[in-house]
Design a protein around this motif. Structure first.
Motif, PDB file in Angstrom:
ATOM      1  N   VAL A  63      -0.669 -12.801   2.873  1.00 47.33           N
ATOM      2  CA  VAL A  63      -1.260 -11.505   2.520  1.00 47.33           C
ATOM      3  C   VAL A  63      -0.663 -10.415   3.397  1.00 47.33           C
ATOM      4  N   GLU A  99       2.885  -9.531   2.317  1.00 44.15           N
ATOM      5  CA  GLU A  99       2.941  -8.729   1.093  1.00 44.15           C
ATOM      6  C   GLU A  99       2.532  -7.286   1.351  1.00 44.15           C
ATOM      7  N   LEU A 100       1.516  -7.105   2.178  1.00 46.53           N
ATOM      8  CA  LEU A 100       1.088  -5.749   2.508  1.00 46.53           C
ATOM      9  C   LEU A 100       2.187  -5.020   3.281  1.00 46.53           C
ATOM     10  N   LEU A 123      -1.917   2.721  -2.101  1.00 46.87           N
ATOM     11  CA  LEU A 123      -2.226   1.478  -1.399  1.00 46.87           C
ATOM     12  C   LEU A 123      -3.467   0.811  -1.983  1.00 46.87           C
ATOM     13  N   VAL A 128      -3.460  -2.871  -3.785  1.00 48.20           N
ATOM     14  CA  VAL A 128      -4.342  -3.947  -3.313  1.00 48.20           C
ATOM     15  C   VAL A 128      -5.206  -4.471  -4.463  1.00 48.20           C
ATOM     16  N   GLU A 129      -5.759  -3.565  -5.251  1.00 48.35           N
ATOM     17  CA  GLU A 129      -6.594  -3.996  -6.376  1.00 48.35           C
ATOM     18  C   GLU A 129      -5.803  -4.829  -7.379  1.00 48.35           C
ATOM     19  N   ARG A 159      -2.664  -6.303  -7.044  1.00 46.81           N
ATOM     20  CA  ARG A 159      -1.966  -7.476  -6.519  1.00 46.81           C
ATOM     21  C   ARG A 159      -2.907  -8.620  -6.181  1.00 46.81           C
ATOM     22  N   PHE A 160      -4.070  -8.285  -5.621  1.00 47.12           N
ATOM     23  CA  PHE A 160      -4.979  -9.333  -5.157  1.00 47.12           C
ATOM     24  C   PHE A 160      -6.189  -9.513  -6.072  1.00 47.12           C
ATOM     25  N   PHE A 171      -8.061   0.440   5.972  1.00 46.92           N
ATOM     26  CA  PHE A 171      -6.692   0.593   5.503  1.00 46.92           C
ATOM     27  C   PHE A 171      -5.698   1.040   6.573  1.00 46.92           C
ATOM     28  N   LEU A 203      -6.261  -4.268   7.027  1.00 42.34           N
ATOM     29  CA  LEU A 203      -6.175  -4.363   5.573  1.00 42.34           C
ATOM     30  C   LEU A 203      -6.139  -5.822   5.128  1.00 42.34           C
ATOM     31  N   THR A 204      -5.457  -6.655   5.885  1.00 39.12           N
ATOM     32  CA  THR A 204      -5.436  -8.091   5.587  1.00 39.12           C
ATOM     33  C   THR A 204      -6.841  -8.664   5.660  1.00 39.12           C
ATOM     34  N   VAL A 210      -8.796  -7.478   2.567  1.00 39.60           N
ATOM     35  CA  VAL A 210      -8.389  -8.182   1.347  1.00 39.60           C
ATOM     36  C   VAL A 210      -8.951  -9.599   1.330  1.00 39.60           C
TER      37      VAL A 210
END
Length: 89
Positions: free
Chosen positions: A9, A12-13, A45, A49-50, A52-53, A67, A73-74, A77
């Motif tokens: 995660v 990717e971020l 961002l 996040v919405e 992709r995850f 954020f 952020l990790t 998520v």
């Protein structure tokens, strides 16, 4: 399907954020406080996040503290993924 690994995660971020910064950033560097990102990118961002995850960032979640760094952020998520799956974060 289990929760993704923290390192995956975070990677990717980082890969999404780094091009906007014109380079790499450490996991605990506050890119907003450093003036490296702006509010428009913050919206991008959230959308990333919405999508992709597969999580929903609700109005109550729109606290910049979630954020400001890749580490935060990790955590955010992974907590949202765990909540969606009914698992403890």
């Amino acid at each position: 399907m289990g929760a993704p690994e923290r390192s995956a995660v975070a990677r990717e971020l980082h890969d999404f954020i780094a091009p906007a910064l014109s380079g790499p950033i450490g996991p605990d560097e506050d890119y907003f406080a450093l003036g490296l990102l702006n509010s428009l990118f913050a919206i991008e961002l959230v959308v990333f996040v919405e999508r992709r995850f597969d999580i929903e960032v609700e109005v109550a979640d729109l606290d910049l503290d979630h954020f400001r760094t890749i580490s935060r952020l990790t955590d955010f998520v992974l907590a949202k993924i765990a909540a969606r799956a009914g698992m403890p974060a």
